[in-house]
Design an enzyme around this catalytic site. Structure first.
Site, PDB file in Angstrom:
ATOM      1  N   HIS A 249       0.893  -1.073   0.157  1.00  0.00           N
ATOM      2  CA  HIS A 249      -0.154   0.081   0.069  1.00  0.00           C
ATOM      3  C   HIS A 249       1.072   1.417  -0.147  1.00  0.00           C
ATOM      4  O   HIS A 249       0.665   2.320  -0.962  1.00  0.00           O
ATOM      5  CB  HIS A 249      -0.771  -0.034   1.111  1.00  0.00           C
ATOM      6  CG  HIS A 249      -1.590  -1.235   1.412  1.00  0.00           C
ATOM      7  ND1 HIS A 249      -2.799  -1.529   0.478  1.00  0.00           N
ATOM      8  CD2 HIS A 249      -1.825  -2.126   2.416  1.00  0.00           C
ATOM      9  CE1 HIS A 249      -3.491  -2.788   1.185  1.00  0.00           C
ATOM     10  NE2 HIS A 249      -2.973  -2.851   2.311  1.00  0.00           N
TER      11      HIS A 249
HETATM   12  C1  BDR Z   1      -2.850   1.437   5.213  1.00  0.00           C
HETATM   13  O1  BDR Z   1      -3.197   1.000   6.496  1.00  0.00           O
HETATM   14  C2  BDR Z   1      -2.061   0.919   7.321  1.00  0.00           C
HETATM   15  O2  BDR Z   1      -2.375  -0.202   8.068  1.00  0.00           O
HETATM   16  C3  BDR Z   1      -1.132   0.635   6.252  1.00  0.00           C
HETATM   17  O3  BDR Z   1       0.216   1.088   6.900  1.00  0.00           O
HETATM   18  C4  BDR Z   1      -1.576   1.684   5.232  1.00  0.00           C
HETATM   19  O4  BDR Z   1      -1.085   2.794   5.296  1.00  0.00           O
HETATM   20  C5  BDR Z   1      -3.627   0.519   4.216  1.00  0.00           C
HETATM   21  O5  BDR Z   1      -5.087   0.608   4.429  1.00  0.00           O
END
Ligand code: BDR
Ligand code: CA
Length: 324
Positions: A249
């Site tokens: 992500h």
């Molecule tokens: C996002 O949520 C966090 O847990 C991850 O680091 C990322 O930024 C993904 O939904």
């Protein structure tokens, strides 16, 4: 001279991978890392970033600044169940106590909002802010100095889920759900925004075997660290979804800043749900098939189709590059 970047992070596993990508990219000059609560507390997240910087052995490490401890209006949630108790897959258990102990002592860190404002004033129109956690730090900066929005060049936001299910609830993505009120302010502040939602980030992932092969192909303390911190997310994904894959992500938000052509972008009008019982934190894109002039004006560019091969090649090259 590289592109001037500020990274705003909540110190989790994919945040660490994103920071590695940014800090090892010669095209970037990272001016600061501002930290927020999110996956873990802001104190833990800042320790994680200090630890990462130590492992990266940078010649000229950027300053770290401490940001928000909690969302603007609602109670804080966290994601230790995904990222591990310390936000980095339990790395602190793995390291010798002596090695880690220096990070336990809270260091005096500058205030994130103040540092953001100072840098924005020093480099008007030059800074790209990449947010990898809840949007509270940015919302607080805009609240404190509304005109500062004219000073930033662009904000790249990892967050939201437009045409796909959420990951923290059926409707919402974690970063936006954590502080929907901050997200709402940012989406309407008039800044130039690029949104990197789950629609895009779910297209880029590494499975357990690939990650093992990659990190073992070039043994180094950094690759050892990457392999270790990733295990809790891989285990979580295997337990809950049946596939041991790590979605990249936050690294994708850095990747599209390095090269926007990695994704196709669509101008959209997106609202954040701040009231809903079942839809709190939902990012609602106006996708009605109407003539352009009948739709509300776009407030951001959203990443859609991703050239995942190109991105993964970039990610692997930077991760496996010799030097640490
Ligand atoms: C996002 O949520 C966090 O847990 C991850 O680091 C990322 O930024 C993904 O939904
Ligand atoms: Ca994050």
């Amino acid at each position: 001279m590289g592109k001037r970047i500020i990274l705003d992070t909540d110190g989790g596993v994919d945040d660490a991978l994103a920071l590695i990508l940014a800090l090892r990219s010669p095209q970037f000059r990272v001016e600061a890392i501002t930290v927020t609560y999110g996956n873990v507390s802001v104190e833990q997240a800042s320790q994680n970033i200090q630890l990462l910087l130590r492992i990266l052995h940078l010649e000229d490490p950027p300053p770290i600044a401490l940001g928000a401890r909690h969302p603007l209006k609602r109670a804080r949630i966290s994601a230790e169940h995904v990222h591990g108790q310390d936000g980095l897959g339990g790395i602190t258990q793995w390291m010798t106590k002596e090695w880690y102990s220096e990070f336990k002592a809270p260091r005096e860190l500058p205030d994130a909002t103040q540092l953001l404002l100072r840098l924005a004033e020093r480099y008007p129109g030059e800074l790209t802010l990449i947010t990898l956690g809840p949007l509270t730090n940015l919302a607080q900066m805009l609240e404190k100095a509304p005109s500062s929005r004219n000073l930033l060049k662009e904000v790249v936001i990892m967050g939201g889920a437009l045409e796909v299910p959420g990951n923290i609830t059926a409707a919402a993505e974690f970063n936006i759900f954590s502080d929907p009120h901050a997200a709402e302010q940012v989406f309407h502040c008039g800044l130039s925004l690029r949104l990197v939602p789950l629609d895009a980030t779910r297209q880029v992932c590494l499975d357990r075997n690939t990650l093992y092969r990659l990190t073992r192909s070039m043994p180094s303390p950094l690759n050892e660290f990457v392999l270790h911190i990733s295990q809790s997310v891989l285990d979580y994904m295997e337990r809950t979804q049946g596939n041991a894959v790590l979605h990249l992500h936050d690294p994708l938000a850095v990747g599209v800043t390095l090269n926007p052509k990695i994704a196709a972008w669509k101008p959209l009008h997106v609202e954040v749900e701040t009231q809903g019982i079942h839809t709190l934190g939902m990012t609602l894109a106006d996708l009605r098939p109407l003539r352009e002039e009948l739709l509300p004006p776009p407030n951001l560019l959203a990443a859609r189709d991703v050239d995942s091969k190109r991105f993964l090649r970039l990610f692997e090259e930077i991760l496996c590059r010799r030097s640490s």
